[in-house]
Design an enzyme around this catalytic site. Sequence first.
Site, PDB file in Angstrom:
ATOM      1  N   CYS A 104       6.146   0.016   7.171  1.00  0.00           N
ATOM      2  CA  CYS A 104       5.620   1.189   6.165  1.00  0.00           C
ATOM      3  C   CYS A 104       6.858   1.669   5.434  1.00  0.00           C
ATOM      4  CB  CYS A 104       5.574   2.424   7.307  1.00  0.00           C
ATOM      5  SG  CYS A 104       4.808   3.999   6.261  1.00  0.00           S
ATOM      6  N   LEU A 105       6.781   1.948   4.213  1.00  0.00           N
ATOM      7  CA  LEU A 105       7.812   2.248   3.155  1.00  0.00           C
ATOM      8  C   LEU A 105       8.579   3.622   3.618  1.00  0.00           C
ATOM      9  CD1 LEU A 105       6.037   1.423  -0.156  1.00  0.00           C
ATOM     10  CD2 LEU A 105       7.747   0.124   0.982  1.00  0.00           C
ATOM     11  N   GLY A 124       0.682  -1.205  -0.132  1.00  0.00           N
ATOM     12  CA  GLY A 124      -0.023  -0.140  -0.117  1.00  0.00           C
ATOM     13  C   GLY A 124       0.991   1.296  -0.022  1.00  0.00           C
ATOM     14  N   HIS A 155      -3.993   1.536   7.525  1.00  0.00           N
ATOM     15  CA  HIS A 155      -2.639   2.055   7.809  1.00  0.00           C
ATOM     16  C   HIS A 155      -2.492   3.223   6.497  1.00  0.00           C
ATOM     17  CE1 HIS A 155       1.787   1.744   7.632  1.00  0.00           C
ATOM     18  NE2 HIS A 155       1.719   2.323   6.549  1.00  0.00           N
ATOM     19  N   GLU A 156      -3.059   2.697   5.364  1.00  0.00           N
ATOM     20  CA  GLU A 156      -3.028   3.882   4.352  1.00  0.00           C
ATOM     21  C   GLU A 156      -3.943   5.124   4.336  1.00  0.00           C
ATOM     22  OE1 GLU A 156      -0.340   3.664   2.675  1.00  0.00           O
ATOM     23  OE2 GLU A 156       0.060   1.642   3.071  1.00  0.00           O
ATOM     24  N   GLN A 159       3.016   9.969   0.841  1.00  0.00           N
ATOM     25  CA  GLN A 159       4.456   9.277   0.811  1.00  0.00           C
ATOM     26  C   GLN A 159       5.169   9.513  -0.257  1.00  0.00           C
ATOM     27  OE1 GLN A 159       2.574   5.313   1.974  1.00  0.00           O
ATOM     28  NE2 GLN A 159       4.445   5.159   3.092  1.00  0.00           N
ATOM     29  N   HIS A 206      -2.428   7.501   6.801  1.00  0.00           N
ATOM     30  CA  HIS A 206      -1.173   8.388   6.066  1.00  0.00           C
ATOM     31  C   HIS A 206      -2.040   9.923   5.807  1.00  0.00           C
ATOM     32  CE1 HIS A 206       2.484   6.693   6.070  1.00  0.00           C
ATOM     33  NE2 HIS A 206       2.037   5.331   5.589  1.00  0.00           N
TER      34      HIS A 206
END
Length: 193
Positions: A93-94, A46, A137-138, A51, A141
């Site tokens: 997380c990226l 995701g 999670h997304e 991000q 953000h």
Amino acid sequence: MSVKKIVKYGASSLRVKSKEVHKISKKVQILVEDLYDTLYALNGVGLAAPQIGENLRVFVVDVGTDPKTMNPITFINPKILKKEGAVNSYEGCLSFPEAYTNVRRYKYVKIKALDIKGRPFILEADEGSLLARCIQHEFDHLEGVLFIDHCRNRFEADKVLTEKGLDPVNADFLLDEKELEEQIQNNPPQEEK
Ligand code: NI
């Protein structure tokens, strides 16, 4: 279109509440393509617009594990309609390279959003599935919330973050999730990845 550079933990833009999309313009279409290109290049599940440097309410997920099960889903202006149950999950997380820690999540989530054509859709994900967690999670953000704000053990999270050369947990952002924590404690812990 292109693989973008990921905004890393520490950047103030990851703490900003993102803006609604008013029109699915060419710019938004390119943003979505860039999100997928970047997501696949980094083998993520995701990725949210902030991000890659755009504070707009857009994220993409694909929890398919190989090219045969690819399942890209685009969420524009998402709204969480319902969330239930609790699960303990191991998450990363990226924007936090190689840092994973235990976080509290809802088991079930129902979400409404617009697709890339501007068509509304409703999606349900449950049983603490990867999709359910990824959506939460997304979505976070877009609110300026990060997964470490949900950490179950701040000291464990700090240890992981500092080992990876990242800033420790910021206590000002820690979420009070007493109900979720109680539900997790009253159920056998599920360790998932
Ligand atoms: Ni993330």
